[in-house]
Structures are given as C-alpha cells and as structure tokens.
Motif scaffolding. Sequence first.
Motif, PDB file in Angstrom:
ATOM      1  N   MET A 282      -2.494 -12.323  -4.620  1.00 28.28           N
ATOM      2  CA  MET A 282      -3.571 -11.436  -4.191  1.00 28.28           C
ATOM      3  C   MET A 282      -3.196 -10.704  -2.901  1.00 28.28           C
ATOM      4  SD  MET A 282      -6.031 -11.582  -6.406  1.00 28.28           S
ATOM      5  CE  MET A 282      -6.362 -12.611  -7.851  1.00 28.28           C
ATOM      6  N   ALA A 283      -2.587 -11.433  -1.985  1.00 29.87           N
ATOM      7  CA  ALA A 283      -2.154 -10.808  -0.732  1.00 29.87           C
ATOM      8  C   ALA A 283      -1.108  -9.727  -1.007  1.00 29.87           C
ATOM      9  CB  ALA A 283      -1.601 -11.863   0.209  1.00 29.87           C
ATOM     10  N   PHE A 284      -0.234  -9.969  -1.968  1.00 29.15           N
ATOM     11  CA  PHE A 284       0.777  -8.990  -2.369  1.00 29.15           C
ATOM     12  C   PHE A 284       0.115  -7.726  -2.921  1.00 29.15           C
ATOM     13  CE2 PHE A 284       3.228  -7.365  -6.057  1.00 29.15           C
ATOM     14  CZ  PHE A 284       4.351  -6.879  -5.400  1.00 29.15           C
ATOM     15  N   LEU A 285      -0.865  -7.906  -3.814  1.00 27.63           N
ATOM     16  CA  LEU A 285      -1.561  -6.754  -4.381  1.00 27.63           C
ATOM     17  C   LEU A 285      -2.269  -5.950  -3.294  1.00 27.63           C
ATOM     18  CD1 LEU A 285      -3.162  -8.409  -7.542  1.00 27.63           C
ATOM     19  CD2 LEU A 285      -1.193  -6.869  -7.501  1.00 27.63           C
ATOM     20  N   GLN A 286      -2.918  -6.653  -2.374  1.00 24.78           N
ATOM     21  CA  GLN A 286      -3.641  -5.956  -1.315  1.00 24.78           C
ATOM     22  C   GLN A 286      -2.693  -5.164  -0.423  1.00 24.78           C
ATOM     23  OE1 GLN A 286      -5.936  -8.385   1.397  1.00 24.78           O
ATOM     24  NE2 GLN A 286      -7.150  -6.646   2.068  1.00 24.78           N
ATOM     25  N   ALA A 287      -1.573  -5.793  -0.064  1.00 26.26           N
ATOM     26  CA  ALA A 287      -0.613  -5.125   0.810  1.00 26.26           C
ATOM     27  C   ALA A 287       0.031  -3.929   0.114  1.00 26.26           C
ATOM     28  CB  ALA A 287       0.449  -6.114   1.269  1.00 26.26           C
ATOM     29  N   GLN A 288       0.391  -4.106  -1.151  1.00 28.30           N
ATOM     30  CA  GLN A 288       1.051  -3.036  -1.887  1.00 28.30           C
ATOM     31  C   GLN A 288       0.134  -1.821  -2.066  1.00 28.30           C
ATOM     32  OE1 GLN A 288       4.399  -2.941  -3.826  1.00 28.30           O
ATOM     33  NE2 GLN A 288       4.705  -4.063  -1.923  1.00 28.30           N
ATOM     34  N   GLY A 289      -1.153  -2.070  -2.237  1.00 29.41           N
ATOM     35  CA  GLY A 289      -2.086  -0.981  -2.465  1.00 29.41           C
ATOM     36  C   GLY A 289      -2.880  -0.585  -1.242  1.00 29.41           C
ATOM     37  N   ASN A 290      -2.590  -1.217  -0.087  1.00 33.93           N
ATOM     38  CA  ASN A 290      -3.363  -0.943   1.132  1.00 33.93           C
ATOM     39  C   ASN A 290      -4.865  -1.003   0.805  1.00 33.93           C
ATOM     40  OD1 ASN A 290      -3.715  -0.320   3.872  1.00 33.93           O
ATOM     41  ND2 ASN A 290      -3.898   1.874   3.436  1.00 33.93           N
ATOM     42  N   ILE A 291      -5.256  -2.050   0.065  1.00 30.20           N
ATOM     43  CA  ILE A 291      -6.614  -2.165  -0.467  1.00 30.20           C
ATOM     44  C   ILE A 291      -7.541  -2.750   0.596  1.00 30.20           C
ATOM     45  CG2 ILE A 291      -8.030  -3.163  -2.293  1.00 30.20           C
ATOM     46  CD1 ILE A 291      -5.454  -3.397  -3.980  1.00 30.20           C
ATOM     47  N   GLU A 292      -8.656  -2.092   0.820  1.00 25.04           N
ATOM     48  CA  GLU A 292      -9.637  -2.573   1.783  1.00 25.04           C
ATOM     49  C   GLU A 292     -10.245  -3.899   1.301  1.00 25.04           C
ATOM     50  OE1 GLU A 292     -10.324  -1.417   4.690  1.00 25.04           O
ATOM     51  OE2 GLU A 292      -9.153   0.435   4.586  1.00 25.04           O
ATOM     52  N   PRO A 293     -10.625  -4.779   2.230  1.00 27.89           N
ATOM     53  CA  PRO A 293     -11.203  -6.076   1.832  1.00 27.89           C
ATOM     54  C   PRO A 293     -12.388  -5.945   0.885  1.00 27.89           C
ATOM     55  CG  PRO A 293     -10.669  -6.107   4.159  1.00 27.89           C
ATOM     56  CD  PRO A 293     -10.434  -4.695   3.694  1.00 27.89           C
ATOM     57  N   GLU A 294     -13.276  -4.975   1.140  1.00 20.50           N
ATOM     58  CA  GLU A 294     -14.439  -4.805   0.256  1.00 20.50           C
ATOM     59  C   GLU A 294     -14.007  -4.464  -1.162  1.00 20.50           C
ATOM     60  OE1 GLU A 294     -18.693  -2.422  -0.081  1.00 20.50           O
ATOM     61  OE2 GLU A 294     -17.401  -2.133   1.671  1.00 20.50           O
ATOM     62  N   GLU A 295     -12.973  -3.638  -1.291  1.00 20.54           N
ATOM     63  CA  GLU A 295     -12.473  -3.287  -2.612  1.00 20.54           C
ATOM     64  C   GLU A 295     -11.843  -4.501  -3.287  1.00 20.54           C
ATOM     65  OE1 GLU A 295     -11.774  -0.661  -5.837  1.00 20.54           O
ATOM     66  OE2 GLU A 295     -13.067  -0.540  -4.078  1.00 20.54           O
ATOM     67  N   MET A 296     -11.150  -5.339  -2.516  1.00 17.50           N
ATOM     68  CA  MET A 296     -10.596  -6.586  -3.064  1.00 17.50           C
ATOM     69  C   MET A 296     -11.717  -7.468  -3.599  1.00 17.50           C
ATOM     70  SD  MET A 296      -7.234  -6.744  -2.937  1.00 17.50           S
ATOM     71  CE  MET A 296      -6.975  -8.512  -3.176  1.00 17.50           C
ATOM     72  N   ALA A 297     -12.780  -7.613  -2.829  1.00 17.17           N
ATOM     73  CA  ALA A 297     -13.884  -8.498  -3.204  1.00 17.17           C
ATOM     74  C   ALA A 297     -14.673  -7.969  -4.386  1.00 17.17           C
ATOM     75  CB  ALA A 297     -14.824  -8.703  -2.011  1.00 17.17           C
ATOM     76  N   ARG A 298     -14.509  -6.684  -4.703  1.00 15.41           N
ATOM     77  CA  ARG A 298     -15.227  -6.082  -5.826  1.00 15.41           C
ATOM     78  C   ARG A 298     -14.338  -5.935  -7.064  1.00 15.41           C
ATOM     79  NH1 ARG A 298     -17.917  -2.560  -3.283  1.00 15.41           N
ATOM     80  NH2 ARG A 298     -20.036  -3.267  -3.702  1.00 15.41           N
ATOM     81  N   THR A 299     -13.028  -5.989  -6.892  1.00 16.75           N
ATOM     82  CA  THR A 299     -12.103  -5.734  -7.997  1.00 16.75           C
ATOM     83  C   THR A 299     -11.441  -7.000  -8.521  1.00 16.75           C
ATOM     84  OG1 THR A 299     -11.621  -3.542  -7.097  1.00 16.75           O
ATOM     85  CG2 THR A 299     -10.070  -4.423  -8.708  1.00 16.75           C
ATOM     86  N   PHE A 300     -10.986  -7.865  -7.621  1.00 18.59           N
ATOM     87  CA  PHE A 300     -10.245  -9.063  -8.007  1.00 18.59           C
ATOM     88  C   PHE A 300     -11.039 -10.331  -7.686  1.00 18.59           C
ATOM     89  CE2 PHE A 300      -6.842  -5.929  -6.969  1.00 18.59           C
ATOM     90  CZ  PHE A 300      -6.315  -5.802  -8.246  1.00 18.59           C
ATOM     91  N   ASN A 301     -10.609 -11.448  -8.286  1.00 21.86           N
ATOM     92  CA  ASN A 301     -11.294 -12.714  -7.990  1.00 21.86           C
ATOM     93  C   ASN A 301     -10.864 -13.299  -6.642  1.00 21.86           C
ATOM     94  OD1 ASN A 301      -8.979 -14.616  -8.419  1.00 21.86           O
ATOM     95  ND2 ASN A 301      -9.135 -13.948 -10.545  1.00 21.86           N
TER      96      ASN A 301
END
Length: 363
Positions: A282-301
């Motif tokens: 999950m940390a890899f996906l977030q870093a690779q996509g520069n994904i905001e925490p709110e988007e992480m909490a809405r998209t992935f488990n």
Amino acid sequence: MAEKSYTYETAGVSIAAGNALVKAIGPLVKATARPGADAEIGGFGGFFDPKAAGYKDPLLVAANDGVGTKVKLAIDHDRHDRIGEDLVAMCVNDLIVQGAEPLFFLDYFATGKLENGVAERVVAGIAEGCKIAGCALIGGETAEMPGMYAAGDYDLAGFCVGAVERGEQLTGDKVAAGDVLLGLASSGVHSNGYSLVRRLAADKGWKLDRPALFDSDRLLIDHLIEPTRIYVKSLLPLIRGGKIHALAHITGGGLLENVPRVLPEGLHARIDADAWVQPRLMAFLQAQGNIEPEEMARTFNCGIGMVLSVAADDVAGLIAELEAAGETVHVIGAIEPGARGCTVQGSAEAWSARAAWEAVHLA
C-alpha cells in the motif's frame, strides 16, 4: 458445387469443448460438497436443503459480485489459478457481514473462445475458494461468445446464497456509542482499485515480472494478484456467539465509505490511521501515485479487509479468538455520537510524509 454447411463450431462455438470442460471440472466441484448439497453439476439447476444444513427457520441472504479489472492482470500474466478465490471471496465476505453462513455458490465464466486449460484453472480456484468458505459449488454457466471478447480474454461473475437463523442477522441495530472498532488485516489489494493499479503500472513502467522494490523475494505481480482473504470461518463462530455488533467488508469505497454502511443514524466511526502500519504494498502504491491519504482511504483497503464493531468489554476475548483462528487484528478506532459517517485521521507518519490529516465521509 454444394453449398457450405454451417455448424455452431464454424461460428466459433465448440459444444465439444464445453462438454469436455464440464467433465474435467466435475471432481473439483464434487470436492466442495457440504451438508445440504451434493455439489453435482450437469443438470438445469442445483438443489440445496437448508434443513440438512441444520437450519430451523432461516432467512436467505444473496450476494453477487465480480473481480473487476484484476482479471486483466491474471490474463496478461498467466495467473489464472487463484483469481477464482477472489470471485468467491467478494461474495461470501458480503454475506458474512449480514451474519449469514455461505451455503452455495454459482459462477459465470464468459469468453470469446473456450480454452479448457485456462477455464479449468479458473474453476479450480473457484472450488478452492468455496472450500475455504465452506460453501458448495452447485452450478454455473460457461459462455463462449465469439466477437464479444478479445483473444484470450474472459470475465467472471459469482453468485452466492447464505442463511442466518431468523433474529440472528447483523443489521447494525446493536452498534452503540463506545463500541470499539477492530480491523482484520487484508491479504493485499483484494479486488478493488485495480483500474488505478493498472494505470500506475502503465504510466510508471512497472516490470511486474521482476521482484518488487519493497520485497526482493517476491515478484511484483504475485503481490498484486494475491487473492482476497476469506474471513468466513474465523468470524462465523463469533457471530453466532452474539459478540459482534456489526461487520463492514472493506471493498470499493475503502474505509471511509464502507464502515458507515453498518451504522445507525446518530453514530459516527472514528478511525486512527496510526493504529496499524500500512502494508509495504500500500505504501508503494501511494508513493508511486503521489496519492493523498483521503484518496487512499476511499480507494484501497489500506491493510484492513474487515472491520468489526464490538463492546469494549469483549475486545480482549475476541482478539484472542480471532488470532487463534489465524487473523491479524488491530484496534483501529471507536464509535461515538454524531452524524452517521466515518472519519479517518492520522499523523504525518500515517500513510503520508506531509502533515497530520483527516478524511471525513458522511453517509
């Protein structure tokens, strides 16, 4: 010259291949037999006897789902063997959150041209998922549709029926302010968010057949294709013991949007993202996509595949039972008075290197 005689096979559909597939998967299906179903296939429908399964006055609960674009990863990287487990998991996990035991499952496999080697591997995964969940695979449909799918492509749908004794279903009415939220660890991305995963893979040029940057011992594709965890057998005894007030399956919409679905009006779920370490994938996906925490909490488990609402006095005992059943458990938050919804908040170290953050979703 005689006019050409057309056959169904001329049009691209092989009845013989379909018959061969049914014969090949017969033993796989038979291995899922359970009280109430013999798991025989070949008829026009499958029977299930709730009385033989031990039910006196059952309510039936039905669910259906697919695997989404995770199927495309399985196709492109020849990982057909366990995608069927995802199909079962997405249905049976939706049943268990109602308090229902999955009883029987049916699958739908659609493709342009039937390749029995592939279809058998997919069905073997479905059968394995059914065994893990304790439900019988009693039927299905294999559709060969030339022109509908590109060469090698297929899609899956699953249908499952479960039962719960009348009065024992989980409806969220037992949830109360002061309840503690327990999170059961996920096995990976599960089966949601793969359109974003695949977009990142394409845009960033990931080499999926090479070791992951965060795990040199395992290929990245194997991390991404890991099946959705099936929580049925660890949760069912606790549900029947009356200690679980509500369950939320964390699928599309993530933590933010799934937890409120099981809350009554006037109650709000507050989740502390610092309560568990986000998995490396999950940390890899977030870093690779520069994904905001709110988007992480809405998209992935984000590492939590199932959330339980339980009384504070029962937390220690339930954690012990869940861990004995093989689950990894985190205390992730609590229920409080407020507008029906969910807040996920964390420090700069939780899912982000930027600053403290808060994400809110009101149902």
